[in-house]
Design an enzyme around this catalytic site. Structure first.
Site, short mmCIF file in Angstrom:
data_model
loop_
_atom_site.label_atom_id
_atom_site.label_comp_id
_atom_site.label_asym_id
_atom_site.label_seq_id
_atom_site.Cartn_x
_atom_site.Cartn_y
_atom_site.Cartn_z
N SER A 2 66.16 -8.86 -73.71
CA SER A 2 66.72 -9.85 -75.65
C SER A 2 66.58 -10.70 -75.88
CB SER A 2 67.74 -9.19 -76.13
OG SER A 2 67.94 -7.56 -76.26
N HIS A 17 78.57 -13.46 -71.26
CA HIS A 17 76.82 -13.50 -71.31
C HIS A 17 77.15 -12.83 -73.13
CE1 HIS A 17 73.16 -12.13 -69.48
NE2 HIS A 17 73.13 -13.31 -69.61
O1 LIG Z 1 67.68 -7.09 -73.43
C1 LIG Z 1 69.61 -6.98 -73.04
N1 LIG Z 1 69.23 -8.24 -71.75
C2 LIG Z 1 70.64 -8.40 -71.29
N2 LIG Z 1 70.35 -9.25 -70.28
C3 LIG Z 1 69.36 -9.81 -70.05
C4 LIG Z 1 68.79 -10.88 -70.35
O2 LIG Z 1 67.97 -11.19 -71.93
C5 LIG Z 1 67.33 -12.39 -69.68
O3 LIG Z 1 66.51 -10.75 -69.94
C6 LIG Z 1 68.10 -12.28 -68.74
O4 LIG Z 1 69.20 -12.97 -68.58
C7 LIG Z 1 67.15 -13.35 -68.07
O5 LIG Z 1 66.57 -13.99 -69.33
C8 LIG Z 1 71.55 -7.48 -71.49
N3 LIG Z 1 72.60 -7.60 -71.14
O6 LIG Z 1 72.67 -8.62 -69.50
O7 LIG Z 1 74.11 -7.32 -71.45
C9 LIG Z 1 71.45 -6.71 -72.15
O8 LIG Z 1 72.70 -5.65 -73.01
N4 LIG Z 1 70.59 -6.38 -73.24
#
Ligand SMILES: O=c1[nH]c(NC[C@H](O)[C@H](O)[C@H](O)CO)c([N+](=O)[O-])c(=O)[nH]1
Length: 164
Positions: free
Chosen positions: A61, A98
């Site tokens: 996301s 996070h």
């Molecule tokens: O789409 C999501 N990304 C999540 N993390 C990844 C983030 O969106 C990035 O892709 C990552 O941090 C790399 O930039 C999530 N959690 O960490 O829980 C989640 O629940 N949903």
């Protein structure tokens, strides 16, 4: 039912000459695919042609704002520009902060993006405290309702406003 009803009161719009982009994250994929399907059902019900629905994915996301921007630019360069974009992501709260940081960054990023590029960007990010909340909002439980459908309807309406 609560007095406020469920979701926006639907209106009927003709989406037959709209081009719609969907950018979805690849986290929580079973919920994501239900949301994407729900949105597409409503887009097609409004007359949006299959060939005018462009679907792209990003890792998570947090990448939705930039993935949305690059899809808009790529479509404007290579073919008929998009009239609206629907980013879809599912955030489920873990044991750290996070979740809050991503939810805040993405919601502000998507809101700002639509004014930077002058194109409607629908808010398709589920911010859930539990997995069950996510399943409910993708219509995957008995008492659920698929919010992807609402986002699909909003996308048609805002795209037409953008065209007029
Ligand atoms: O789409 C999501 N990304 C999540 N993390 C990844 C983030 O969106 C990035 O892709 C990552 O941090 C790399 O930039 C999530 N959690 O960490 O829980 C989640 O629940 N949903």
């Amino acid at each position: 039912h609560s007095v406020k009803g469920v979701g926006a009161v639907d209106r009927v719009y003709d989406g037959s000459n709209l081009r719609v982009g969907i950018v979805h994250a690849r986290w929580n994929d079973s919920v994501i695919s239900a949301l994407v399907k729900g949105a597409i059902v409503k887009l097609e019900a409004a007359g949006v042609k299959k060939e005018n629905i462009v679907v792209e994915t990003v890792p998570g996301s947090y990448e939705l704002p930039y993935g949305t921007k690059t899809l808009i630019r790529q479509q404007a360069k290579n073919c008929t520009p998009l009239d609206v974009v629907l980013p879809i992501g599912v955030l489920i709260k873990g044991s750290t902060m996070h979740f809050e940081y991503i939810a805040d960054a993405v919601s502000h990023g998507l809101m700002k993006l639509q004014f930077d590029i002058d194109l409607p960007v629908i808010f398709g990010l589920l911010t859930c405290l539990t997995e069950h909340q996510a399943l409910q909002r993708a219509g995957l439980t008995e008492d659920g309702h698929n919010h992807g459908e609402d986002w699909g309807s909003a996308a048609v309406e805002m795209a037409i406003k953008h065209q007029n």
